[in-house]
Design an enzyme around this catalytic site. Structure first.
Site, mmCIF file in Angstrom:
data_model
loop_
_atom_site.group_PDB
_atom_site.id
_atom_site.type_symbol
_atom_site.label_atom_id
_atom_site.label_comp_id
_atom_site.label_asym_id
_atom_site.label_seq_id
_atom_site.Cartn_x
_atom_site.Cartn_y
_atom_site.Cartn_z
ATOM 1 N N ASP A 95 0.798 -1.235 0.000
ATOM 2 C CA ASP A 95 0.000 0.000 0.000
ATOM 3 C C ASP A 95 0.822 1.272 0.000
ATOM 4 O O ASP A 95 0.333 2.323 0.397
ATOM 5 C CB ASP A 95 -0.917 -0.013 1.237
ATOM 6 C CG ASP A 95 -0.124 -0.081 2.541
ATOM 7 O OD1 ASP A 95 1.110 -0.020 2.492
ATOM 8 O OD2 ASP A 95 -0.762 -0.202 3.605
ATOM 9 N N GLU A 117 -0.098 -9.024 -1.314
ATOM 10 C CA GLU A 117 -0.753 -8.453 -0.129
ATOM 11 C C GLU A 117 -1.942 -7.573 -0.536
ATOM 12 O O GLU A 117 -2.083 -6.421 -0.138
ATOM 13 C CB GLU A 117 0.214 -7.657 0.758
ATOM 14 C CG GLU A 117 -0.262 -7.518 2.203
ATOM 15 C CD GLU A 117 0.622 -6.606 3.043
ATOM 16 O OE1 GLU A 117 0.570 -5.389 2.850
ATOM 17 O OE2 GLU A 117 1.366 -7.127 3.895
ATOM 18 N N GLU A 131 -2.324 5.128 2.718
ATOM 19 C CA GLU A 131 -2.156 3.733 2.299
ATOM 20 C C GLU A 131 -3.457 3.053 1.879
ATOM 21 O O GLU A 131 -3.468 2.239 0.961
ATOM 22 C CB GLU A 131 -1.491 2.929 3.432
ATOM 23 C CG GLU A 131 -0.026 3.268 3.660
ATOM 24 C CD GLU A 131 0.194 4.453 4.593
ATOM 25 O OE1 GLU A 131 -0.798 5.077 5.031
ATOM 26 O OE2 GLU A 131 1.366 4.753 4.889
ATOM 27 N N HIS A 215 5.198 5.264 13.135
ATOM 28 C CA HIS A 215 5.563 6.135 12.018
ATOM 29 C C HIS A 215 4.397 6.650 11.197
ATOM 30 O O HIS A 215 4.585 7.325 10.192
ATOM 31 C CB HIS A 215 6.524 5.399 11.074
ATOM 32 C CG HIS A 215 5.875 4.259 10.331
ATOM 33 N ND1 HIS A 215 5.166 4.450 9.175
ATOM 34 C CD2 HIS A 215 5.791 2.938 10.599
ATOM 35 C CE1 HIS A 215 4.692 3.285 8.747
ATOM 36 N NE2 HIS A 215 5.054 2.358 9.601
ATOM 37 N N ARG A 217 1.637 8.548 9.204
ATOM 38 C CA ARG A 217 1.458 9.961 8.874
ATOM 39 C C ARG A 217 0.238 10.569 9.567
ATOM 40 O O ARG A 217 0.260 11.741 9.950
ATOM 41 C CB ARG A 217 1.270 10.117 7.353
ATOM 42 C CG ARG A 217 2.566 10.223 6.598
ATOM 43 C CD ARG A 217 2.357 10.291 5.102
ATOM 44 N NE ARG A 217 3.644 10.021 4.448
ATOM 45 C CZ ARG A 217 4.447 10.957 3.963
ATOM 46 N NH1 ARG A 217 4.093 12.222 4.003
ATOM 47 N NH2 ARG A 217 5.603 10.638 3.415
ATOM 48 N N HIS A 247 12.013 5.580 13.668
ATOM 49 C CA HIS A 247 11.918 5.724 12.209
ATOM 50 C C HIS A 247 12.657 7.003 11.781
ATOM 51 O O HIS A 247 12.692 7.980 12.535
ATOM 52 C CB HIS A 247 10.427 5.807 11.862
ATOM 53 C CG HIS A 247 10.108 5.643 10.413
ATOM 54 N ND1 HIS A 247 10.329 6.624 9.480
ATOM 55 C CD2 HIS A 247 9.556 4.608 9.725
ATOM 56 C CE1 HIS A 247 9.936 6.207 8.284
ATOM 57 N NE2 HIS A 247 9.465 4.979 8.405
HETATM 58 C C1 UD1 Z 1 6.453 4.974 4.031
HETATM 59 C C2 UD1 Z 1 5.113 4.529 3.436
HETATM 60 C C3 UD1 Z 1 4.300 3.805 4.499
HETATM 61 C C4 UD1 Z 1 5.102 2.664 5.118
HETATM 62 C C5 UD1 Z 1 6.421 3.217 5.661
HETATM 63 C C6 UD1 Z 1 7.270 2.089 6.170
HETATM 64 C C7 UD1 Z 1 3.964 5.936 1.778
HETATM 65 C C8 UD1 Z 1 3.148 7.114 1.535
HETATM 66 N N1 UD1 Z 1 4.348 5.710 3.037
HETATM 67 O O1 UD1 Z 1 6.180 5.932 5.048
HETATM 68 O O2 UD1 Z 1 3.139 3.256 3.890
HETATM 69 O O3 UD1 Z 1 4.352 2.115 6.179
HETATM 70 O O4 UD1 Z 1 7.121 3.859 4.580
HETATM 71 O O5 UD1 Z 1 8.324 2.550 6.961
HETATM 72 O O6 UD1 Z 1 4.297 5.221 0.863
HETATM 73 N N2 UD1 Z 1 13.669 8.709 5.611
HETATM 74 C C9 UD1 Z 1 15.045 8.694 5.630
HETATM 75 N N3 UD1 Z 1 15.702 7.536 5.317
HETATM 76 C C10 UD1 Z 1 15.061 6.381 5.026
HETATM 77 C C11 UD1 Z 1 13.635 6.394 5.035
HETATM 78 C C12 UD1 Z 1 12.969 7.571 5.322
HETATM 79 O O7 UD1 Z 1 15.677 9.699 5.905
HETATM 80 O O8 UD1 Z 1 15.701 5.371 4.776
HETATM 81 C C13 UD1 Z 1 12.960 9.986 5.908
HETATM 82 C C14 UD1 Z 1 13.102 10.991 4.755
HETATM 83 O O9 UD1 Z 1 13.188 12.278 5.270
HETATM 84 C C15 UD1 Z 1 11.767 10.806 3.993
HETATM 85 C C16 UD1 Z 1 10.841 10.563 5.166
HETATM 86 O O10 UD1 Z 1 11.568 9.740 6.062
HETATM 87 O O11 UD1 Z 1 11.414 11.917 3.216
HETATM 88 C C17 UD1 Z 1 9.503 9.951 4.824
HETATM 89 O O12 UD1 Z 1 9.625 8.785 4.018
HETATM 90 P P1 UD1 Z 1 8.301 8.268 3.232
HETATM 91 O O13 UD1 Z 1 8.638 7.006 2.512
HETATM 92 O O14 UD1 Z 1 7.698 9.364 2.432
HETATM 93 O O15 UD1 Z 1 7.268 8.006 4.397
HETATM 94 P P2 UD1 Z 1 7.266 6.950 5.557
HETATM 95 O O16 UD1 Z 1 6.647 7.600 6.737
HETATM 96 O O17 UD1 Z 1 8.592 6.324 5.671
HETATM 97 N N1 UDP Z 2 11.603 -3.464 11.279
HETATM 98 C C1 UDP Z 2 12.997 -3.526 11.206
HETATM 99 N N2 UDP Z 2 13.723 -2.668 11.996
HETATM 100 C C2 UDP Z 2 13.140 -1.777 12.832
HETATM 101 C C3 UDP Z 2 11.727 -1.712 12.888
HETATM 102 C C4 UDP Z 2 10.985 -2.566 12.088
HETATM 103 O O1 UDP Z 2 13.557 -4.339 10.469
HETATM 104 O O2 UDP Z 2 13.861 -1.042 13.523
HETATM 105 C C5 UDP Z 2 10.807 -4.352 10.394
HETATM 106 C C6 UDP Z 2 9.674 -5.118 11.058
HETATM 107 O O3 UDP Z 2 10.121 -6.355 11.562
HETATM 108 C C7 UDP Z 2 8.682 -5.269 9.911
HETATM 109 C C8 UDP Z 2 8.900 -4.019 9.079
HETATM 110 O O4 UDP Z 2 10.165 -3.508 9.450
HETATM 111 O O5 UDP Z 2 8.987 -6.390 9.090
HETATM 112 C C9 UDP Z 2 7.822 -3.002 9.350
HETATM 113 O O6 UDP Z 2 8.148 -1.794 8.754
HETATM 114 P P1 UDP Z 2 7.406 -0.438 9.089
HETATM 115 O O7 UDP Z 2 6.826 -0.505 10.447
HETATM 116 O O8 UDP Z 2 8.352 0.655 8.765
HETATM 117 O O9 UDP Z 2 6.260 -0.369 7.969
HETATM 118 P P2 UDP Z 2 4.772 -0.948 7.870
HETATM 119 O O10 UDP Z 2 4.829 -2.421 8.071
HETATM 120 O O11 UDP Z 2 3.932 -0.228 8.871
HETATM 121 O O12 UDP Z 2 4.361 -0.571 6.475
#
Ligand code: UD1
Ligand code: UDP
Length: 398
Positions: A95, A117, A131, A215, A217, A247
């Protein structure tokens, strides 16, 4: 058959890697991988762990990215890869914005899309946001919908998408089984990981360990302020140890590091590598999370899970009684955690190993379905009294 798997965030990578490995091993498939780089560090951690080298990396992430800014970079980058690779099929997962953009970009080129999924629903487009909409868009586009459970299949049937569904189990359980097998078989690895957390008290003699992730939004701002206030109050009771891998999103790091950075019994870490995180789930007494993947993994490890959301698209463990929704209200979080910390019997009753999400063979089934080989669908039952979350229709028959 040339299959292009496209993913971009940590959870997609964890859940797609077992499938990519199976696609690579299948003689009927030519597997190509494109990562969008929606995540950077958190994606690379998973690719490195499983030794996956993508054919394309779009490096789409920017600091504190906006949904529309990211979407525009994704569409442009993915279209270039579709032009170069000319796949017979695209596979996307779940998603995220990456999944939605990849599915729509493939649709615009009339390339069939398989959705791994598929079919999870809350019925509310704003929870989780964005999502729920992403997943719906991909389900409408996909011609093969790999639903993890019978309830997700029923959601798709209620939207007249049932003809495209195959019930496979969730590939997250494939990944978890792989990781647990590695941890179980490798005592030095376990010892190396445990040495990274020297402050943790022994599971048999110490205080309960509360493992936290968050994490979403829709919880930015007030939600995270409440979560942090609840954790600060819980830490002050002195009754538990709290570990929180934070996160990398700045909207999460700001309030969490600011509020909890210097409290006794609260240990904030950077996002952990998957083996470290699985090990902490194994050691935890209670898991407090808003994560989708963790809601699926922790019940399989027999851990009680409190979910900081008002609704969930993963009702199976809720029905099994090993997950509870606590929302983002400060008092509700505090009281729910304390109740479990104070009452070991309640904790034990709540902590039953259940596996409603999969059996570790989801990737095998998906590859078999893609290549026309025989397979048994994942045996899963529709929840008693189940209703499609977006409708008030009578329950689907068991
Ligand atoms: C995204 C997904 C969410 C998923 C989550 C898993 C969307 C809209 N959101 O949310 O569905 O549950 O990932 O974790 O697709 N950032 C870093 N380094 C990284 C990753 C993120 O610095 O490796 C920071 C950056 O500033 C980035 C921000 O996090 O711009 C947000 O990342 P983004 O993928 O837009 O949203 P998530 O909250 O991570
Ligand atoms: N996870 C990880 N390291 C962490 C936190 C989570 O490897 O510090 C793994 C967790 O076991 C799961 C996945 O990341 O498999 C979940 O990711 P996240 O919560 O970012 O996204 P969501 O599942 O909500 O989309």
């Amino acid at each position: 058959m040339r299959i292009l798997s496209i993913f971009g965030t940590r959870p997609e990578a964890i859940k797609m890697v077992p499938l990519v490995k199976r696609l690579e091993a299948d003689g009927d498939v030519q597997s190509v991988v494109c990562v969008t780089g929606q995540h950077q560090t958190m994606l690379q951690q998973v690719l490195d762990l499983f030794g996956v080298v993508p054919n394309h990396n779009l490096a789409a992430m920017t600091a504190n990215q906006t949904l529309n800014g990211l979407a525009s970079r994704l569409f442009a980058g993915i279209d270039g890869v579709l032009e170069t690779e000319r796949p017979d099929r695209v596979l996307v997962h779940g998603d995220t914005l990456t999944s939605m953009a990849a599915a729509l970009a493939a649709f615009h080129r009339r390339i069939p899309v398989g959705h791994v999924e598929a079919g999870l629903r809350t019925g509310n487009l704003y929870e989780p946001w964005p999502e729920e909409m992403n997943r719906r868009v991909v389900d409408v586009i996909g011609d093969l919908l790999f639903a993890p459970t019978a309830s997700s299949q029923a959601n798709l049937e209620a939207e007249a998408l049932g003809g495209r569904v195959i019930v496979t189990g969730n590939t997250v359980i494939d990944a978890l089984h792989l990781m647990c097998a590695r941890l179980d078989g490798d005592a030095p690895m376990r010892a190396r990981i445990d040495a990274q957390f020297p402050y943790l008290e022994p599971p048999d003699r110490g205080r309960p360990l509360l493992l936290v992730t968050g994490h979403r939004r829709e919880s930015f701002g007030e939600g995270f302020a409440n979560i942090c206030a609840a954790l600060a109050a819980l830490a002050q009771t002195g009754k538990m140890q709290i570990v929180y891998p934070v996160h990398l999103n700045p909207n999460v790091r700001g309030p969490v590091l600011g509020t909890l950075g210097h409290l006794n019994d609260v240990y904030l870490t950077d996002p952990l590598d998957y083996p470290e995180f699985v090990r902490l789930m194994q050691r935890a007494s209670i898991v407090l999370t808003d994560s989708g993947g963790v809601q699926e993994e922790a019940p399989a490890l027999g851990k009680p899970v409190l979910v900081m959301r008002d609704v969930t698209e993963r009702p199976e463990a809720l029905a099994a009684g090993t997950v509870r929704l606590v929302g983002t209200d400060r008092n509700a979080i505090q009281q729910s955690v304390l109740q479990l910390v104070d009452d070991e019997a309640e904790r034990r009753a709540f902590a039953r190993r259940v596996n409603p999400y999969g059996d570790g063979h989801a990737s095998e089934r998906i590859v078999a379905a893609l290549t026309g080989k025989p397979f048994e669908p994942f045996a899963s039952r529709v929840l008693p009294g189940y209703r499609h979350p977006g409708r008030t229709a009578p329950p689907v028959e068991d």
